[in-house]
Design an enzyme around this catalytic site. Structure first.
Site, PDB file in Angstrom:
ATOM      1  N   GLU A 102       0.806  -1.195  -0.038  1.00  0.00           N
ATOM      2  CA  GLU A 102       0.113   0.024  -0.003  1.00  0.00           C
ATOM      3  C   GLU A 102       0.957   1.165  -0.010  1.00  0.00           C
ATOM      4  O   GLU A 102       0.351   2.430   0.450  1.00  0.00           O
ATOM      5  CB  GLU A 102      -0.847  -0.045   1.405  1.00  0.00           C
ATOM      6  CG  GLU A 102      -1.923  -1.154   1.136  1.00  0.00           C
ATOM      7  CD  GLU A 102      -3.013  -0.757   2.009  1.00  0.00           C
ATOM      8  OE1 GLU A 102      -4.162  -0.355   1.693  1.00  0.00           O
ATOM      9  OE2 GLU A 102      -3.032  -1.180   3.209  1.00  0.00           O
ATOM     10  N   HIS A 121      -0.633   5.317   7.799  1.00  0.00           N
ATOM     11  CA  HIS A 121      -1.680   4.629   7.322  1.00  0.00           C
ATOM     12  C   HIS A 121      -1.859   3.357   8.419  1.00  0.00           C
ATOM     13  O   HIS A 121      -1.100   2.928   9.011  1.00  0.00           O
ATOM     14  CB  HIS A 121      -1.706   3.827   5.963  1.00  0.00           C
ATOM     15  CG  HIS A 121      -2.419   2.939   5.854  1.00  0.00           C
ATOM     16  ND1 HIS A 121      -4.043   3.104   5.918  1.00  0.00           N
ATOM     17  CD2 HIS A 121      -2.418   1.645   5.449  1.00  0.00           C
ATOM     18  CE1 HIS A 121      -4.353   2.092   5.604  1.00  0.00           C
ATOM     19  NE2 HIS A 121      -3.782   1.188   5.446  1.00  0.00           N
ATOM     20  N   HIS A 192     -11.381  -1.034   6.192  1.00  0.00           N
ATOM     21  CA  HIS A 192     -10.114  -1.102   5.999  1.00  0.00           C
ATOM     22  C   HIS A 192      -9.302  -0.280   7.264  1.00  0.00           C
ATOM     23  O   HIS A 192      -8.745  -1.012   8.163  1.00  0.00           O
ATOM     24  CB  HIS A 192      -9.653  -0.636   4.601  1.00  0.00           C
ATOM     25  CG  HIS A 192      -8.390  -0.664   4.414  1.00  0.00           C
ATOM     26  ND1 HIS A 192      -7.474  -0.405   3.431  1.00  0.00           N
ATOM     27  CD2 HIS A 192      -7.112  -0.779   5.415  1.00  0.00           C
ATOM     28  CE1 HIS A 192      -6.331  -0.617   3.344  1.00  0.00           C
ATOM     29  NE2 HIS A 192      -5.913  -0.801   4.397  1.00  0.00           N
TER      30      HIS A 192
HETATM   31 ZN   LIG Z   1      -3.880  -1.056   4.904  1.00  0.00          ZN
END
Ligand SMILES: [Zn+2]
Length: 261
Positions: A102, A121, A192
């Site tokens: 990612e 993140h 997520h």
């Molecule tokens: Zn993630």
């Protein structure tokens, strides 16, 4: 004609290494490397990241480069694990090491937001319910005033369809996420996690932690009945105050994860 073809081939071949491996911007300030290593450990210590999640910082010598660890658990990150990436999220010299799937989250947000210098993140648990329900994440107290009153939610289905693995695993998904973030400081990712952005590592760590804390407190408050949230004016005034104070918790959190001298 033959000469031209050979010349063209030569130019193409000469161009290949540049495409495969971007040029380094040079050694970053060692303090920046130290801070990104500490940020990894602090975020793990605070429960914002676990075996997953990442934090990056924009390179101090070149705004078109950023620094982030190779693919690994944040609590274990050391200085030698920090890699340099271009904004297409290609590592300058990965030395065969695995990269985060990612990483495009970081590169595409740095492209879209010149003001952003650091990004977290995470899949921190308390924010997840607000990404999947009709209840919006809203600032419940002054510590999370940086969120503003309108926290966006990124719906990956709008770009990846109904069968993705939910990961932002390429440039176009990163572009869509950056678009959802727009000019805000936090974006939730449905089913997520979330992304928090800031102008420095201490500030982005502060924001990632207090976004998680706000979600936890908001869930508790909702159980008690009607909730009074901060107004837009209160968030603006409070965020300004807090921005001048981010070093206080940073020094405390840093001390907890580093050995005493
Ligand atoms: Zn993630």
């Amino acid at each position: 004609m033959r000469t031209f073809t050979l010349l063209a081939m030569g130019l193409c071949l000469a161009g290949l290494p540049a495409l495969a491996q971007p040029r380094s911007a040079g050694a970053p300030d060692p303090k920046l490397i130290e801070d990104v290593v500490v940020a990894n450990r602090v975020l793990a210590d605070l429960g914002v990241v676990d075996g997953f999640g990442h934090v990056s910082v924009r390179h101090d010598k070149d705004p078109n480069r950023y620094l982030m660890s190779r693919s690994m658990a944040p609590a274990l990150v050391k200085a030698e694990d920090i890699l340099e990436y271009d904004l297409d999220s290609t590592a300058v010299d990965a030395k065969g090491r695995a990269l985060f799937l990612e990483r495009f989250i970081h590169g595409e947000i740095y492209k879209a937001r010149p003001d952003v210098k650091a990004i977290v993140h995470s899949h921190s648990p308390s924010v997840i319910p607000f990404g999947v329900s009709k209840t919006r994440l809203q600032p419940i107290y002054h510590m999370s005033s940086f969120m503003g009153v309108d926290v966006p939610v990124f719906e990956i289905r709008d770009v990846a369809g109904p069968a993705s693995d939910l990961l932002v695993r390429d440039g176009p998904l990163g572009v869509a996420l950056a678009k959802a973030l727009a000019d805000k400081t936090v974006v939730l990712m449905r089913g997520h996690g979330s992304v928090t952005v800031g102008t420095s590592i201490p500030q982005v760590v502060f924001r990632a932690y207090y976004a998680e804390m706000n979600a936890r407190l908001q869930s508790e408050a909702i159980k008690l009945g009607a909730v009074t949230y901060l107004t837009a004016e209160e968030t603006a005034a409070s965020a300004k105050t807090n921005d001048a104070l981010v070093m206080r918790p940073w020094e405390l959190w840093k001390r907890k994860v580093t050995k005493p001298e």
